[in-house]
Design a protein around this motif. Structure first.
Motif, PDB file in Angstrom:
ATOM      1  N   ALA A   1      -4.031  73.800 -20.713  1.00 17.18           N
ATOM      2  CA  ALA A   1      -4.035  73.726 -21.814  1.00 17.18           C
ATOM      3  C   ALA A   1      -3.682  72.407 -22.274  1.00 17.18           C
ATOM      4  N   LEU A   2      -3.030  71.323 -21.448  1.00 18.19           N
ATOM      5  CA  LEU A   2      -2.866  70.068 -21.645  1.00 18.19           C
ATOM      6  C   LEU A   2      -4.162  69.092 -21.258  1.00 18.19           C
ATOM      7  N   GLY A   3      -5.208  69.936 -20.906  1.00 13.93           N
ATOM      8  CA  GLY A   3      -6.519  69.120 -20.500  1.00 13.93           C
ATOM      9  C   GLY A   3      -6.733  68.800 -19.133  1.00 13.93           C
ATOM     10  N   MET A   4      -5.685  69.415 -18.245  1.00 12.69           N
ATOM     11  CA  MET A   4      -5.946  68.989 -16.845  1.00 12.69           C
ATOM     12  C   MET A   4      -6.961  69.914 -16.446  1.00 12.69           C
ATOM     13  N   PRO A   5      -8.039  69.601 -15.409  1.00 14.91           N
ATOM     14  CA  PRO A   5      -9.044  70.426 -15.082  1.00 14.91           C
ATOM     15  C   PRO A   5      -8.736  70.988 -13.865  1.00 14.91           C
ATOM     16  N   VAL A   6      -7.765  72.042 -13.594  1.00 14.35           N
ATOM     17  CA  VAL A   6      -7.465  72.602 -12.464  1.00 14.35           C
ATOM     18  C   VAL A   6      -8.693  73.446 -12.047  1.00 14.35           C
ATOM     19  N   GLU A   7      -9.231  73.364 -10.825  1.00 12.05           N
ATOM     20  CA  GLU A   7     -10.439  73.836 -10.436  1.00 12.05           C
ATOM     21  C   GLU A   7      -9.791  75.117  -9.386  1.00 12.05           C
ATOM     22  N   THR A   8     -10.348  76.354  -9.593  1.00 16.41           N
ATOM     23  CA  THR A   8     -10.141  77.452  -8.456  1.00 16.41           C
ATOM     24  C   THR A   8     -11.392  77.434  -7.680  1.00 16.41           C
ATOM     25  N   ILE A   9     -11.254  77.277  -6.251  1.00 20.04           N
ATOM     26  CA  ILE A   9     -12.278  77.491  -5.417  1.00 20.04           C
ATOM     27  C   ILE A   9     -12.107  78.716  -4.333  1.00 20.04           C
ATOM     28  N   GLY A  10     -13.138  79.618  -4.711  1.00 15.65           N
ATOM     29  CA  GLY A  10     -12.758  81.010  -3.844  1.00 15.65           C
ATOM     30  C   GLY A  10     -13.531  80.749  -2.395  1.00 15.65           C
ATOM     31  N   ASP A  11     -13.797  81.918  -1.978  1.00 18.81           N
ATOM     32  CA  ASP A  11     -14.505  81.989  -0.479  1.00 18.81           C
ATOM     33  C   ASP A  11     -15.856  81.947  -0.516  1.00 18.81           C
ATOM     34  N   PRO A  12     -16.623  80.975  -0.115  1.00 19.38           N
ATOM     35  CA  PRO A  12     -17.904  80.755  -0.274  1.00 19.38           C
ATOM     36  C   PRO A  12     -18.385  82.185  -0.125  1.00 19.38           C
ATOM     37  N   ALA A  13     -17.986  82.978   1.030  1.00 19.19           N
ATOM     38  CA  ALA A  13     -18.946  84.123   1.604  1.00 19.19           C
ATOM     39  C   ALA A  13     -18.285  85.297   0.511  1.00 19.19           C
ATOM     40  N   ASP A  14     -17.391  85.201  -0.188  1.00 20.13           N
ATOM     41  CA  ASP A  14     -17.259  86.115  -1.016  1.00 20.13           C
ATOM     42  C   ASP A  14     -16.392  85.548  -2.385  1.00 20.13           C
ATOM     43  N   PRO A  15     -17.007  85.107  -3.242  1.00 23.63           N
ATOM     44  CA  PRO A  15     -16.467  84.374  -4.311  1.00 23.63           C
ATOM     45  C   PRO A  15     -15.584  85.110  -5.202  1.00 23.63           C
ATOM     46  N   GLN A  16     -15.622  86.255  -5.185  1.00 25.82           N
ATOM     47  CA  GLN A  16     -14.820  87.487  -5.727  1.00 25.82           C
ATOM     48  C   GLN A  16     -13.534  87.591  -5.315  1.00 25.82           C
TER      49      GLN A  16
END
Length: 336
Positions: free
Chosen positions: A64-79
């Motif tokens: 909300a403050l504009g920080m681009p917090v990125e979530t990286i999932g498992d490449p084999a199973d992105p879900q």
């Protein structure tokens, strides 16, 4: 400091530092185990569910403050987000290529960037980064690259900062101008501030029973951090009180200076002074420290008033001449 005493803003700052310290990201468990603000709660036995909810709230607040917090999932199973990693990509902080700054704006930015160094990062934040790197996570990028950098030359600074962060009374010997021997001081350290390019400690003098300001360069002993604690609430507003007090002293005494145009003295002192009929008027806090500075400019500066400051500068210039004469005499004697 107990978990409840660690402010939320400090926890968020530590989280940002950690998420920017590694390219591959951190798992939620690595964050909870190593980032100050979460780690203490884990050690205190907080329930995992409450910690995870706290992290999710913090993550949402940063976004909300504009920080681009990125979530990286498992490449084999992105879900599958059970082993998801989180990071703040450094590239997202690059400025657009079409942004331009004026010379004045660049000067201000350079000044702001030059004020800080690793001492600005709290001990907890630094410890958290060390633990993260100990896990084998890449951390070649220096953490200080994302934190303000403070260039501190006073040896007392780190120990005083430790006392501030731990809310512990510190003890040191302090030598005031004109005194033959230093005085032992017992201080509740509240904040360290930079004023007129010098660092000052603002704290509560236990023996004098009042708040005082101390110039770090006049601390002539090692600083001892004692086991005696104090209420961290005393630190609230301390920086504002310290700077206001220094500004009040500076406003009460001003030097009238004649300065050679185009010199280093004109550049440095001109920023701090206001034009006068005969030269410029520059406010100062400490006569002895200011006299030391003015003497380094040599013939570039002439002190018109006050008389005691002018005399102090002249004494220092005579001392420099005498020292060079003594050195020259010693050199002639050794040559024979």
């Amino acid at each position: 400091m107990t978990p409840a005493q660690i402010p939320a803003e400090e926890r968020l700052t530590n989280l940002v530092v950690a998420l920017m310290a590694t390219e591959i990201g951190l798992t939620k468990q690595q964050i909870l185990d190593n980032v100050s603000g979460y780690r203490q709660r884990v050690e205190a036995g907080a329930k995992p569910d409450s910690l995870e909810k706290m992290f999710e709230r913090d993550k949402d607040e940063l976004r909300a403050l504009g920080m681009p917090v990125e979530t990286i999932g498992d490449p084999a199973d992105p879900q599958d987000m059970r082993e998801a990693r989180y990071r703040i990509p450094q590239a997202d902080y690059d400025l657009p290529s079409d942004i331009e700054f004026t010379d004045a704006e660049l000067a201000v930015l350079r000044l702001a960037g030059s004020v800080w160094s690793s001492e600005s990062v709290s001990a907890d934040a630094q410890a958290g980064v060390r633990k993260i790197r100990a896990l084998g996570i890449d951390g070649d990028e220096p953490i200080i690259g994302f934190a303000p950098r403070i260039a501190v030359q006073d040896a007392a600074f780190p120990a005083l900062q430790e006392g501030i962060e731990r809310n512990r009374v510190v003890v040191f010997d302090y030598l005031k101008p004109g005194e033959d021997a230093p005085t032992r001081r017992r201080i509740r350290p509240l904040v360290q501030v930079e004023y007129e390019s010098r660092w000052h400690l603002y704290g509560f003098d236990v023996d004098a029973d009042g708040e005082r300001t101390f110039l770090l360069s006049r601390i002539v002993s090692d600083v001892k951090v004692t086991g005696q604690g104090f209420d961290p609430v005393a630190r609230d507003g301390a920086a504002e009180r310290a700077l206001a007090g220094l500004a009040e002293v500076a406003a009460s005494q001003q030097a009238l200076l004649e300065i050679t145009p185009g010199t280093e003295a004109a550049l440095r002192l001109g920023r701090r002074g206001v034009p006068a009929v005969q030269g410029i008027r520059v406010p100062y806090v400490d006569r002895h420290i200011f006299a030391d500075e003015l003497a380094t400019y040599g013939p570039e500066v002439r002190v018109v008033e006050p008389a005691d400051l002018r005399d102090s500068v002249i004494q220092r210039l005579h001392a420099i001449v005498d020292a060079h004469a003594a050195e020259a005499t010693a050199g002639e004697g050794s040559a024979e």
